[in-house]
Design an enzyme around this catalytic site. Structure first.
Site, PDB file in Angstrom:
ATOM      1  N   GLY A   1      -6.046  41.147  13.738  1.00 58.69           N
ATOM      2  CA  GLY A   1      -4.948  42.050  14.081  1.00 58.69           C
ATOM      3  C   GLY A   1      -5.415  43.495  14.081  1.00 58.69           C
TER       4      GLY A   1
ATOM      5  N   GLU B   1      11.586  57.209  10.383  1.00 61.71           N
ATOM      6  CA  GLU B   1      12.727  56.715   9.614  1.00 61.71           C
ATOM      7  C   GLU B   1      14.058  57.212  10.157  1.00 61.71           C
ATOM      8  OE1 GLU B   1      12.150  54.577   7.409  1.00 61.71           O
ATOM      9  OE2 GLU B   1      10.353  54.991   6.228  1.00 61.71           O
TER      10      GLU B   1
ATOM     11  N   TYR C   1       0.159  48.683   8.748  1.00 62.92           N
ATOM     12  CA  TYR C   1       0.254  49.808   9.686  1.00 62.92           C
ATOM     13  C   TYR C   1       0.101  51.141   8.956  1.00 62.92           C
ATOM     14  CZ  TYR C   1       2.063  46.250  12.902  1.00 62.92           C
ATOM     15  OH  TYR C   1       2.210  45.138  13.690  1.00 62.92           O
TER      16      TYR C   1
ATOM     17  N   VAL D   1      -1.108  37.474  15.838  1.00 57.75           N
ATOM     18  CA  VAL D   1      -2.278  36.646  15.542  1.00 57.75           C
ATOM     19  C   VAL D   1      -1.762  35.323  14.993  1.00 57.75           C
ATOM     20  CG1 VAL D   1      -4.349  36.416  14.107  1.00 57.75           C
ATOM     21  CG2 VAL D   1      -3.756  38.640  15.113  1.00 57.75           C
TER      22      VAL D   1
ATOM     23  N   ASN E   1       9.352  42.810   7.549  1.00 60.30           N
ATOM     24  CA  ASN E   1       7.960  42.379   7.704  1.00 60.30           C
ATOM     25  C   ASN E   1       7.024  43.285   6.895  1.00 60.30           C
ATOM     26  OD1 ASN E   1       5.568  41.293   8.522  1.00 60.30           O
ATOM     27  ND2 ASN E   1       6.022  41.367  10.709  1.00 60.30           N
TER      28      ASN E   1
ATOM     29  N   TYR F   1       7.997  33.151  14.727  1.00 60.42           N
ATOM     30  CA  TYR F   1       7.638  33.898  13.519  1.00 60.42           C
ATOM     31  C   TYR F   1       8.701  34.935  13.190  1.00 60.42           C
ATOM     32  CZ  TYR F   1       5.140  37.045  10.377  1.00 60.42           C
ATOM     33  OH  TYR F   1       4.797  37.836   9.319  1.00 60.42           O
ATOM     34  N   GLU F   2       9.263  35.560  14.235  1.00 56.71           N
ATOM     35  CA  GLU F   2      10.268  36.609  14.041  1.00 56.71           C
ATOM     36  C   GLU F   2      11.673  36.021  13.874  1.00 56.71           C
ATOM     37  OE1 GLU F   2       9.710  39.261  17.376  1.00 56.71           O
ATOM     38  OE2 GLU F   2       8.307  40.509  16.255  1.00 56.71           O
TER      39      GLU F   2
ATOM     40  N   GLY G   1      -9.109  39.931   9.973  1.00 60.71           N
ATOM     41  CA  GLY G   1      -9.244  41.259  10.569  1.00 60.71           C
ATOM     42  C   GLY G   1      -8.971  41.308  12.060  1.00 60.71           C
TER      43      GLY G   1
ATOM     44  N   GLU H   1       4.127  46.541  22.661  1.00 63.28           N
ATOM     45  CA  GLU H   1       5.382  45.769  22.643  1.00 63.28           C
ATOM     46  C   GLU H   1       5.272  44.570  21.700  1.00 63.28           C
ATOM     47  OE1 GLU H   1       8.226  46.486  23.954  1.00 63.28           O
ATOM     48  OE2 GLU H   1       9.264  44.595  23.592  1.00 63.28           O
TER      49      GLU H   1
END
Lengths: 165, 165
Positions: A100, A143, A134, A90, A127, A28-29, A98, A86
């Protein structure tokens, strides 16, 4: 109606499932080429005598739905440990239900139970769905901080230099 | 010629010195208002029965020169623990003598000894001297990751929500 959702701590017998989640998360990443973990390494690191890493598994009925990998970090300013998340993942086919959020809330509850001062994790900048999610929970992006990493040959070289000083 | 430089692990009796370093580091980072750690908290978290955080102290002769606070993190992709350097600080009057580099090298050596796959830390984006220094050692900035944090009231609120799900 969906089968019931549940969360439980992972057991040593769950290592194959955990490795499968790690690989799916890496895909996914777009980082699948970076996964070198195997079952022996995970068994030692997650369930060996010196293990310091914890895993939560999420299920819909008996079907695995996702996982969270975390350990304790530490804030010198607060003088308290925190929870560093880390990995949170899902399965794509289980999203939008819901799960996650419930994994994150479970970890926030653990942080409170354990007297932690912070709950933190890192997000890939592209993402946006996760970033929005979040922020909706009250998480704040740091930041003005950048993570630096030494790994592989560069780490071996520094380790060798350490013997000279 | 300078007095000899040395590094040793901190002991419980060093907590007042560690707290002093934490406060001086916070002043340097313009974050002094965020320090709520005290000697009791540090004694428990650094030297209590469930301590997972380690501290190295650096000296020039008998004079404290700097410190490093670290703990083990974990990479699911590597299946290995790493070292996370939470704080590294050399007193302003002790800079330019290579002490920061020797603390970093000491930690890289520890990472090698302990079979760690990574050595990581976070840097404030305005701290260009440190950024240049880290890059010179082979460290790579993870430009596409951002740390998210929940703390204080937001963390308490999430912890309360965890009881409802």
């Amino acid at each position: 109606m969906n089968a019931e959702f549940s969360i439980r701590p992972a057991l040593a017998a769950d290592v194959p499932l955990i490795l499968d989640f790690i690989r799916r998360l890496a895909e996914y990443e777009k980082l699948a080429h970076m996964v070198v973990a195997d079952e022996a390494l995970l068994s030692e690191q997650l369930f060996g005598p010196r293990a310091h890493v914890e895993v939560l598994l999420a299920f819909e009925g008996d079907t695995p739905a996702g996982f969270a990998v975390f350990f304790h970090n530490f804030s010198t300013f607060l003088g308290r440990k925190g929870i560093w998340l880390e990995d949170l993942f899902v399965l794509p086919e289980m999203r939008g239900r819901g799960y996650g959020k419930r994994l994150l809330l479970k970890l926030a509850g653990l942080a409170a139970e354990r007297g932690c001062g912070r709950f933190e994790w890192a997000v890939l900048d592209w993402n946006q769905p996760s970033i929005d999610f979040y922020k909706s929970l009250g998480a704040v992006p740091l930041e003005d901080w950048t993570i630096f990493r030494v790994t592989g040959d560069a780490l071996r070289k520094l380790g060798e230099m350490a013997k000279q000083v």
